[in-house]
Write an enzyme that holds these catalytic residues in place. Structure first.
Site, PDB file in Angstrom:
ATOM      1  N   CYS A  74      39.666 -40.544 109.355  1.00  0.00           N
ATOM      2  CA  CYS A  74      38.964 -39.295 109.682  1.00  0.00           C
ATOM      3  C   CYS A  74      39.952 -38.129 109.753  1.00  0.00           C
ATOM      4  O   CYS A  74      40.513 -37.742 108.749  1.00  0.00           O
ATOM      5  CB  CYS A  74      38.153 -39.456 110.964  1.00  0.00           C
ATOM      6  SG  CYS A  74      36.818 -38.246 111.140  1.00  0.00           S
ATOM      7  N   HIS A  87      34.848 -44.721 110.275  1.00  0.00           N
ATOM      8  CA  HIS A  87      35.313 -45.364 111.505  1.00  0.00           C
ATOM      9  C   HIS A  87      34.843 -46.817 111.524  1.00  0.00           C
ATOM     10  O   HIS A  87      33.796 -47.150 110.973  1.00  0.00           O
ATOM     11  CB  HIS A  87      34.756 -44.643 112.728  1.00  0.00           C
ATOM     12  CG  HIS A  87      35.260 -43.244 112.884  1.00  0.00           C
ATOM     13  ND1 HIS A  87      36.518 -42.957 113.363  1.00  0.00           N
ATOM     14  CD2 HIS A  87      34.670 -42.049 112.619  1.00  0.00           C
ATOM     15  CE1 HIS A  87      36.680 -41.641 113.393  1.00  0.00           C
ATOM     16  NE2 HIS A  87      35.580 -41.072 112.938  1.00  0.00           N
TER      17      HIS A  87
END
Length: 469
Positions: free
Chosen positions: A319, A419
């Site tokens: 991310c 994630h």
């Protein structure tokens, strides 16, 4: 409606853990159970199937309860951003950043969201296990605390107080909380949590608390070494001895990405450039303020040291960390900055552009054909504002929406916005050489926790609370 409120004498007293245990205990007894936390302040969040963002603690509790995670289980999520502001997420969707006064003005006018969420869950489940936040005795927040007594008072819900003996002063914290909190009449029991040693040493204090307050001890729960996701950064202050280094910058978020590594003592925090010498794998985690954290690692020499490691050590960005690995990060809309464009580390041929629309949702993927030669598929989730617009690298994954992530030509630099990638057994094995069954670890930990708690408390007294609810 049947609801039990789990309160604590302080943060990290064990509310989340015991609420998880109660969810599984009641599920095993045949109840349809839902977790609930009215207001959670946490950077450990997850995007569920419908794209809603909730705290990971309530996701774990839903797993323990055998319930489908829902935004109604955590109607208000606050994600600290620094600079005295938090991103405010209502029923799973971000409504922007607010300072403390703006937030209190908002929640005072919209507290009905909490009641409506409870009502929704009560129509679907037999029992709600509601977790408080911090302590109900924060007298400086009287009238503004919507996570604790406000919830209890809506339906005169019976409450249990959790006190942490591991940090000391347990009886003072129990007595002080009972005498400072509003509506202490709703408090039916307290639990002494994280006990090490001879429990009989506590009996005189337990008797005295009952004499002073009229409150009985529901049980003494021993210290349990569990492999469960933590709720916030307090749960992730570890010092590992492995060879995988996680760059610890000030606004690091989604700590639970690294649970698979932490559970098996594979990881440690990189806090200065000297720490890079210890690791074979470097991971740049997610960040709540990518611009600030990139400046942080540039200023302390970590960034230059990572660049020098390129080609020698595996480097992984997740991310915000993925964005930092690229050539440039652009934020003309001023989402996380003053509308600036800054250079990244330049280890991946990608560019990130920020926009005001937040991407959240669960992701199904398979590994792409690339230099890594990883087979298999999995699920994860995305929570980000920045989008990779220019990507001249091979993709890491193939999702329902197309290619995702990046792999450098030599296979040594990897980036993804997904994630939970480390929970994938094949990816975990690729970077560690070992096998991991993450889901089985979590399930076994929940079962162990529930079994120990059930044996440690007066289960009849606990179940009688359902008659008071």
């Amino acid at each position: 409606m049947k609801m039990i409120q789990v309160l604590g004498t302080s943060s990290d007293s064990g509310k989340s853990t015991l609420a998880t245990a109660f969810c599984r205990i009641l599920k095993d007894l045949g109840y349809r159970v839902s977790p609930f936390k009215a207001v959670n302040m946490s950077l450990n969040s997850i995007a569920i199937k419908d794209g809603s963002e909730i705290a990971r603690a309530q996701w774990v509790q839903a797993m323990a309860a055998g319930a489908e995670p829902s935004a109604y289980m955590n109607p208000v999520l606050l994600k600290p951003e620094g600079h005295h502001k938090s991103q405010v997420i209502i029923l799973g969707r971000s409504i922007g950043s607010m300072g403390i006064n703006d937030y209190y003005n908002y929640i005072n006018k919209n507290a009905k969201i909490i009641k409506e969420s409870i009502d929704f869950l009560s129509n679907k489940y037999d029992v709600i296990i509601s977790e408080g936040a911090g302590s109900p005795a924060e007298i400086n927040l009287a009238g503004r605390d919507f996570a604790n007594i406000y919830v209890s008072s809506l339906y005169n819900t019976p409450a249990i107080l959790v006190a942490d003996i591991d940090r000391g002063g347990v009886f003072a914290s129990i007595y002080g909380t009972i005498n400072l909190m509003q509506r202490s009449d709703l408090l039916k029991y307290y639990i002494i949590n994280k006990m090490r040693g001879d429990q009989s040493l506590l009996y005189p204090g337990i008797e005295r608390i009952e004499e002073l307050t009229g409150k009985k001890c529901l049980g003494i729960v021993p210290y349990i070494d569990l492999k469960l996701p933590g709720e916030d950064s307090l749960d992730y202050n570890f010092s590992g001895s492995g060879s995988i280094g996680i760059v610890r910058y000030p606004y690091m978020e989604n700590y639970s990405d690294f649970d698979p590594l932490i559970f098996n003592e594979k990881a440690f925090y990189i806090k200065n450039k000297e720490d890079l010498k210890r690791c074979d794998v470097i991971i740049l985690p997610g960040s709540k303020d990518v611009f600030h954290d990139l400046e942080y690692i540039n200023s302390n020499g970590i960034a230059d040291s990572i660049k020098r490691c390129s080609g020698e050590k595996m480097i992984i960005g997740i991310c915000g960390g993925y964005q930092m690995l690229g050539k440039r990060i652009n934020d003309a809309s001023g989402v996380e900055s003053d509308g600036v464009s800054i250079p990244g580390l330049g280890l991946l041929d990608i560019e990130t552009y920020y926009n005001k629309t937040k991407t959240t949702g669960s992701v199904k993927y398979r590994f792409a054909e690339n230099q890594l030669k990883i087979n298999g598929s999995g699920t994860g989730y995305e929570i980000h504002y920045g989008s990779i617009v220019k990507n001249n690298e091979m993709p890491l994954l193939i999702t329902d929406h197309g290619p995702e992530g990046s792999v450098s030509s030599n296979g040594m630099v990897i980036g993804t916005n997904v994630h939970g990638i480390l929970e994938n057994n094949e990816f975990y094995r690729y970077i560690t050489g070992e096998y991991l069954d993450y889901d089985n670890i979590i399930e076994n930990s929940i079962e162990t926790l529930a079994g120990i708690v059930k044996k440690s408390i007066n289960i009849e007294g606990f179940l009688e609370l359902l008659n008071d609810a």
